[in-house]
Design a protein around this motif. Structure first.
Motif, PDB file in Angstrom:
ATOM      1  N   UNK A 183       0.793  -1.226   0.000  1.00 26.70           N
ATOM      2  CA  UNK A 183       0.000   0.000   0.000  1.00 26.70           C
ATOM      3  C   UNK A 183       0.825   1.277   0.000  1.00 26.70           C
ATOM      4  N   UNK A 184       2.105   1.183   0.229  1.00 29.85           N
ATOM      5  CA  UNK A 184       2.948   2.371   0.188  1.00 29.85           C
ATOM      6  C   UNK A 184       3.232   2.964   1.564  1.00 29.85           C
ATOM      7  N   UNK A 185       4.138   3.932   1.564  1.00 30.13           N
ATOM      8  CA  UNK A 185       4.627   4.533   2.809  1.00 30.13           C
ATOM      9  C   UNK A 185       3.561   5.351   3.531  1.00 30.13           C
ATOM     10  N   UNK A 186       2.655   5.999   2.791  1.00 20.94           N
ATOM     11  CA  UNK A 186       1.629   6.819   3.446  1.00 20.94           C
ATOM     12  C   UNK A 186       0.684   5.977   4.299  1.00 20.94           C
ATOM     13  N   UNK A 187       0.299   4.828   3.798  1.00 23.00           N
ATOM     14  CA  UNK A 187      -0.578   3.944   4.568  1.00 23.00           C
ATOM     15  C   UNK A 187       0.126   3.450   5.821  1.00 23.00           C
ATOM     16  N   UNK A 188       1.398   3.139   5.703  1.00 27.39           N
ATOM     17  CA  UNK A 188       2.172   2.670   6.852  1.00 27.39           C
ATOM     18  C   UNK A 188       2.272   3.759   7.901  1.00 27.39           C
ATOM     19  N   UNK A 189       2.508   4.985   7.482  1.00 28.98           N
ATOM     20  CA  UNK A 189       2.637   6.101   8.422  1.00 28.98           C
ATOM     21  C   UNK A 189       1.364   6.283   9.248  1.00 28.98           C
ATOM     22  N   UNK A 190       0.227   6.159   8.602  1.00 33.33           N
ATOM     23  CA  UNK A 190      -1.044   6.328   9.311  1.00 33.33           C
ATOM     24  C   UNK A 190      -1.295   5.189  10.299  1.00 33.33           C
ATOM     25  N   UNK A 191      -0.950   3.980   9.902  1.00 30.53           N
ATOM     26  CA  UNK A 191      -1.238   2.818  10.733  1.00 30.53           C
ATOM     27  C   UNK A 191      -0.219   2.598  11.855  1.00 30.53           C
ATOM     28  N   UNK A 192       1.003   3.052  11.678  1.00 34.59           N
ATOM     29  CA  UNK A 192       2.067   2.785  12.641  1.00 34.59           C
ATOM     30  C   UNK A 192       1.752   3.371  14.007  1.00 34.59           C
ATOM     31  N   UNK A 193       1.384   4.642  14.047  1.00 34.82           N
ATOM     32  CA  UNK A 193       1.107   5.284  15.327  1.00 34.82           C
ATOM     33  C   UNK A 193      -0.036   4.577  16.048  1.00 34.82           C
ATOM     34  N   UNK A 194      -1.054   4.208  15.315  1.00 31.59           N
ATOM     35  CA  UNK A 194      -2.205   3.537  15.925  1.00 31.59           C
ATOM     36  C   UNK A 194      -1.798   2.196  16.539  1.00 31.59           C
ATOM     37  N   UNK A 195      -0.990   1.418  15.823  1.00 30.53           N
ATOM     38  CA  UNK A 195      -0.581   0.113  16.335  1.00 30.53           C
ATOM     39  C   UNK A 195       0.375   0.264  17.519  1.00 30.53           C
ATOM     40  N   UNK A 196       1.299   1.211  17.469  1.00 36.63           N
ATOM     41  CA  UNK A 196       2.231   1.433  18.577  1.00 36.63           C
ATOM     42  C   UNK A 196       1.467   1.877  19.813  1.00 36.63           C
ATOM     43  N   UNK A 197       0.519   2.790  19.639  1.00 31.08           N
ATOM     44  CA  UNK A 197      -0.263   3.276  20.783  1.00 31.08           C
ATOM     45  C   UNK A 197      -1.034   2.134  21.436  1.00 31.08           C
ATOM     46  N   UNK A 198      -1.613   1.255  20.636  1.00 35.51           N
ATOM     47  CA  UNK A 198      -2.357   0.115  21.193  1.00 35.51           C
ATOM     48  C   UNK A 198      -1.417  -0.846  21.925  1.00 35.51           C
ATOM     49  N   UNK A 199      -0.241  -1.106  21.370  1.00 33.75           N
ATOM     50  CA  UNK A 199       0.716  -2.016  22.016  1.00 33.75           C
ATOM     51  C   UNK A 199       1.256  -1.426  23.314  1.00 33.75           C
TER      52      UNK A 199
END
Length: 136
Positions: A104-120
């Motif tokens: 999906x590209x770098x933009x999709x990763x940027x949006x999802x990374x913070x959400x996953x880190x915050x949940x972990x």
């Protein structure tokens, strides 16, 4: 000390205990009448509530996850300033996001990374501190 052994002009002393002088932090500036200006009032902190351990975990792990996914890191968790537990979160997030970056590209990763880190991080610190050691 001044020329004759006295304190510098503008330095005041606070007596702690029987006779232990401790200099107050003053600028050495005096007003036109010889008085020391009063200090500025303390400002309120930027955050009205204390920052949680999960919030303190989220910011550095997100930063290093983004840099790792951009292939812009070197070193180990200690050089990154992360505990072993936070580094495990980083490795899990990076492993999950590499395939997403390819699809999906770098933009999709940027949006999802913070959400996953915050949940972990929230899961790691849901019962307070993770442990008694600083590097766990």
């Amino acid at each position: 000390m001044g020329r004759r052994g006295g304190p510098r002009p503008g330095v005041r002393f606070l007596v702690l205990g029987p006779a232990l002088p401790a200099p107050l932090c003053t600028t050495g500036r005096t007003g036109p009448d010889g008085s020391v200006p009063s200090p500025a009032p303390a400002t309120a902190s930027a955050s009205p509530h204390p920052v949680s351990d999960a919030d303190l975990c989220t910011r550095p792990v997100t930063y290093w996850a983004r840099r790792t996914l951009a292939d812009d890191t070197c070193g180990d968790y200690q050089s990154m300033g992360l505990s072993h537990g936070r580094y495990r979160i980083l490795l899990d997030v990076v492993a999950a996001k590499r395939p997403v970056r390819q699809r999906q590209g770098a933009d999709a990763v940027r949006r999802l990374t913070h959400r996953q880190v915050r949940a972990a991080c929230a899961a790691r610190y849901r019962h307070g501190t993770a442990s008694t050691g600083p590097w766990t």
